[in-house]
Design a protein around this motif. Sequence first.
Motif, PDB file in Angstrom:
ATOM      1  N   ARG A  53       0.830  -1.210   0.000  1.00 27.40           N
ATOM      2  CA  ARG A  53       0.000   0.000   0.000  1.00 27.40           C
ATOM      3  C   ARG A  53       0.865   1.260   0.000  1.00 27.40           C
ATOM      4  O   ARG A  53       0.603   2.211  -0.730  1.00 27.40           O
ATOM      5  CB  ARG A  53      -0.934   0.004   1.205  1.00 27.40           C
ATOM      6  N   LEU A  54       1.908   1.250   0.821  1.00 27.19           N
ATOM      7  CA  LEU A  54       2.799   2.420   0.885  1.00 27.19           C
ATOM      8  C   LEU A  54       3.449   2.697  -0.465  1.00 27.19           C
ATOM      9  O   LEU A  54       3.545   3.852  -0.891  1.00 27.19           O
ATOM     10  CB  LEU A  54       3.876   2.224   1.954  1.00 27.19           C
ATOM     11  N   GLU A  79       0.391   5.293  -1.373  1.00 26.41           N
ATOM     12  CA  GLU A  79       0.858   6.469  -0.636  1.00 26.41           C
ATOM     13  C   GLU A  79       1.969   7.225  -1.369  1.00 26.41           C
ATOM     14  O   GLU A  79       1.919   8.448  -1.477  1.00 26.41           O
ATOM     15  CB  GLU A  79       1.343   6.068   0.762  1.00 26.41           C
ATOM     16  N   ARG A  80       2.988   6.505  -1.838  1.00 24.46           N
ATOM     17  CA  ARG A  80       4.114   7.166  -2.516  1.00 24.46           C
ATOM     18  C   ARG A  80       3.654   7.947  -3.749  1.00 24.46           C
ATOM     19  O   ARG A  80       3.990   9.121  -3.885  1.00 24.46           O
ATOM     20  CB  ARG A  80       5.186   6.130  -2.873  1.00 24.46           C
ATOM     21  N   ASN A 114       0.688   9.179  -4.360  1.00 29.50           N
ATOM     22  CA  ASN A 114      -0.135  10.301  -3.894  1.00 29.50           C
ATOM     23  C   ASN A 114       0.734  11.455  -3.419  1.00 29.50           C
ATOM     24  O   ASN A 114       0.428  12.623  -3.678  1.00 29.50           O
ATOM     25  CB  ASN A 114      -1.074   9.863  -2.763  1.00 29.50           C
ATOM     26  N   VAL A 115       1.801  11.144  -2.684  1.00 30.86           N
ATOM     27  CA  VAL A 115       2.703  12.188  -2.185  1.00 30.86           C
ATOM     28  C   VAL A 115       3.421  12.871  -3.348  1.00 30.86           C
ATOM     29  O   VAL A 115       3.552  14.100  -3.358  1.00 30.86           O
ATOM     30  CB  VAL A 115       3.717  11.590  -1.179  1.00 30.86           C
ATOM     31  N   ARG A 130       5.162  14.737   4.544  1.00 27.23           N
ATOM     32  CA  ARG A 130       4.456  13.463   4.347  1.00 27.23           C
ATOM     33  C   ARG A 130       5.338  12.484   3.571  1.00 27.23           C
ATOM     34  O   ARG A 130       5.376  11.295   3.878  1.00 27.23           O
ATOM     35  CB  ARG A 130       3.136  13.714   3.605  1.00 27.23           C
ATOM     36  N   VAL A 164       6.401   8.724   4.723  1.00 27.43           N
ATOM     37  CA  VAL A 164       6.115   7.535   3.913  1.00 27.43           C
ATOM     38  C   VAL A 164       7.408   6.779   3.598  1.00 27.43           C
ATOM     39  O   VAL A 164       7.482   5.555   3.753  1.00 27.43           O
ATOM     40  CB  VAL A 164       5.354   7.920   2.620  1.00 27.43           C
TER      41      VAL A 164
END
Length: 158
Positions: A20-21, A25-26, A28-29, A54, A58
Amino acid sequence: MNKTPLTIAGAEALRAELHRLKTVERPNVIAAIAEARSHGDLSENAEYDAAKERQGFVEGRIMEVEGKLSNAQVIDPKLLDADGRCVFGATVTLEDMDSGKTISYQIVGEDEADIKLNKISVSSPIARALIGKYAGDVAEVQAPGGVRELEIIEVSYI
C-alpha cells in the motif's frame, strides 16, 4: 542482527502495508508535491512543506517495514511441535486465580500485538511469565496492581 519472530498473519499484514505504501501512498505524495510546486514560490508554500513532510514519513515507514520483513523469522503456529509448552505463536487459555475469569491470548511479535484481538507481545510481562510452561502450571505475573497468578488451562497451536 537478531531475527525478529513474526507469525504468518503478522508477516502478511506487513507485506500488505508495504504494498500500500509503495503503490498508493508514494504516488499520492509525489502528485501532491507536483501540485504544490505548480503554485509557484516554494519558500512560503505550506502545501509543499506538508507534502515534503508526508513524503519523509512515507519513505521512512517503507524503510522500517522493509527492515522488519528482512529480519523476520516467520513462524507458523500450526507447524509447531512444542509438546504442549507455551512458545511463540501458541494460543494460551488462562484462568485468573483471584477472579476466576478465563481468557485466551496468542503470543505474537511486537508489531502484531493487539490486546483487543487477544494478541500479546512475546516481550510483554504476561508472555514472559508463560513461555516454557505447560497446561496445569501457574504463572506469576508482576502487574501494576501486584502479583497475579494465572493458571494455564490449555495451550494450542492454531
